[in-house]
Design an enzyme around this catalytic site. Sequence first.
Site, PDB file in Angstrom:
ATOM      1  N   ALA A 191      -4.380 -63.961  93.931  1.00 44.71           N
ATOM      2  CA  ALA A 191      -3.360 -62.976  94.335  1.00 44.71           C
ATOM      3  C   ALA A 191      -3.887 -61.544  94.306  1.00 44.71           C
ATOM      4  O   ALA A 191      -3.116 -60.598  94.414  1.00 44.71           O
ATOM      5  CB  ALA A 191      -2.141 -63.092  93.411  1.00 44.71           C
ATOM      6  N   HIS A 220      -0.778 -56.563 103.542  1.00 46.20           N
ATOM      7  CA  HIS A 220      -0.623 -56.478 102.069  1.00 46.20           C
ATOM      8  C   HIS A 220      -0.395 -55.023 101.635  1.00 46.20           C
ATOM      9  O   HIS A 220      -1.057 -54.511 100.741  1.00 46.20           O
ATOM     10  CB  HIS A 220      -1.838 -57.090 101.359  1.00 46.20           C
ATOM     11  CG  HIS A 220      -2.059 -58.535 101.675  1.00 46.20           C
ATOM     12  ND1 HIS A 220      -1.182 -59.537 101.291  1.00 46.20           N
ATOM     13  CD2 HIS A 220      -3.051 -59.163 102.366  1.00 46.20           C
ATOM     14  CE1 HIS A 220      -1.634 -60.711 101.724  1.00 46.20           C
ATOM     15  NE2 HIS A 220      -2.748 -60.507 102.383  1.00 46.20           N
ATOM     16  N   ARG A 261     -14.428 -63.646 109.637  1.00 50.73           N
ATOM     17  CA  ARG A 261     -13.431 -64.278 110.504  1.00 50.73           C
ATOM     18  C   ARG A 261     -13.184 -63.427 111.746  1.00 50.73           C
ATOM     19  O   ARG A 261     -13.536 -62.248 111.799  1.00 50.73           O
ATOM     20  CB  ARG A 261     -12.111 -64.449 109.722  1.00 50.73           C
ATOM     21  CG  ARG A 261     -12.166 -65.488 108.645  1.00 50.73           C
ATOM     22  CD  ARG A 261     -10.889 -65.515 107.795  1.00 50.73           C
ATOM     23  NE  ARG A 261     -10.775 -64.353 106.932  1.00 50.73           N
ATOM     24  CZ  ARG A 261      -9.765 -64.130 106.089  1.00 50.73           C
ATOM     25  NH1 ARG A 261      -8.778 -65.006 106.018  1.00 50.73           N
ATOM     26  NH2 ARG A 261      -9.734 -63.063 105.318  1.00 50.73           N
ATOM     27  N   TYR A 281      -3.034 -59.213 108.781  1.00 49.44           N
ATOM     28  CA  TYR A 281      -2.650 -59.147 107.364  1.00 49.44           C
ATOM     29  C   TYR A 281      -2.691 -57.689 106.937  1.00 49.44           C
ATOM     30  O   TYR A 281      -3.653 -56.973 107.242  1.00 49.44           O
ATOM     31  CB  TYR A 281      -3.639 -59.940 106.488  1.00 49.44           C
ATOM     32  CG  TYR A 281      -3.512 -61.434 106.596  1.00 49.44           C
ATOM     33  CD1 TYR A 281      -2.351 -62.088 106.197  1.00 49.44           C
ATOM     34  CD2 TYR A 281      -4.564 -62.209 107.075  1.00 49.44           C
ATOM     35  CE1 TYR A 281      -2.235 -63.474 106.297  1.00 49.44           C
ATOM     36  CE2 TYR A 281      -4.460 -63.589 107.170  1.00 49.44           C
ATOM     37  CZ  TYR A 281      -3.300 -64.211 106.777  1.00 49.44           C
ATOM     38  OH  TYR A 281      -3.175 -65.576 106.873  1.00 49.44           O
TER      39      TYR A 281
END
Length: 370
Positions: free
Chosen positions: A268, A96, A15, A94
């Site tokens: 997840a 996390h 991406r 992102y």
Amino acid sequence: MIIGVPKEIKNNENRVALTPAGAKELVKRGHTVYVQHTAGEGSGFSDSEYETAGAKILPTIEATYEIAEMIIKVKEPIEPEYALIKEDQLLFTYFHFASHEPLTKAMVDSKAVCLAYETVEKSDRSLPLLIPMSEVAGRMSVQKGANYLEKPLKGRGILLGGVPGVLPAKVLILGGGIVGTQAAWMAAGLGADVTIMDVSLQRMRYLEDVMPANVNTMMSNEYNIRKMIKSADLIIGAVLIPGAKAPHLITRDMLKEMRPGTVLVDVAVDQGGCIETCKPTTHENPTFIIDDVVHYCVANMPGAVPYTSTLALTNATLPYAIQLADKGWKKAAQENAELIPGLNVINGDIVYKAVAEAFGMNYVPVEKYL
């Protein structure tokens, strides 16, 4: 503002954080956009398309980080990038954090401003920048699970939708949020016998209303999970606690209760996973087997369909990127409360409580900076 778009260097991550259309919108507003050479190729966008849109191409990742005031990425920085990040630089991607202590410490040490896609939050508690990738990952989880149920890939040898005279596969989905809902639509569409488990009665009432007849709901608790895993063919972990580590709903000892060839897909996993035995894998080596149970735990599932994923992600991130570029992160957050929970690390302070708690590190309320 000077904006940098580096090429993603995580394994099999195709991406890109900004499309040529997005670059054009930012350039139109007077910002300078630098895109690393071939950054968009994995998603089908050439350097020349970015140049036509008004962006400038830089040859290396080092040059891109060096020049930019704001870095827009898809995945969290990995170790080779840590040293490239500068004090006061805004990183919009992102992260996390709660599942990765070395990254958290590196970003604290860098004194950069880390604004995480996954914790930007609307007033109704929805997560606008996580939703598009959750939609992709939820749909892909069934696609991948159906594939790994095939015998040559060590699955049970079951066709998800069955055929006339043969019962379909049983799909158990843990979590009725965006991922779980999208997974249920896909599995139901293929004709599987689907059960969604959740702890919210309100959510399950909604799902009962909108789902087709081959989807059932069930209260999520350990007793019910242990009962359902004995007959499930495909189990999808779709539990998310925003910004925090996911709880382990399936523990190591439960694998013994599953039939050989059962497939587990833990969506997840980039938040620590809700299946205890899942450890992050890559598109190169996506699965491993424990106790004859197939585990698919790819941490960047949407990276396998980069064209769809990039367009879906940038549709959601671009309005926020424009606000950050036009106003700077501080004024943008003051004027748009949705960005405030996105702030995780600022100038060496952890300003997102769940991240600080995950590692027993010092928490500083974000108000100090706003």
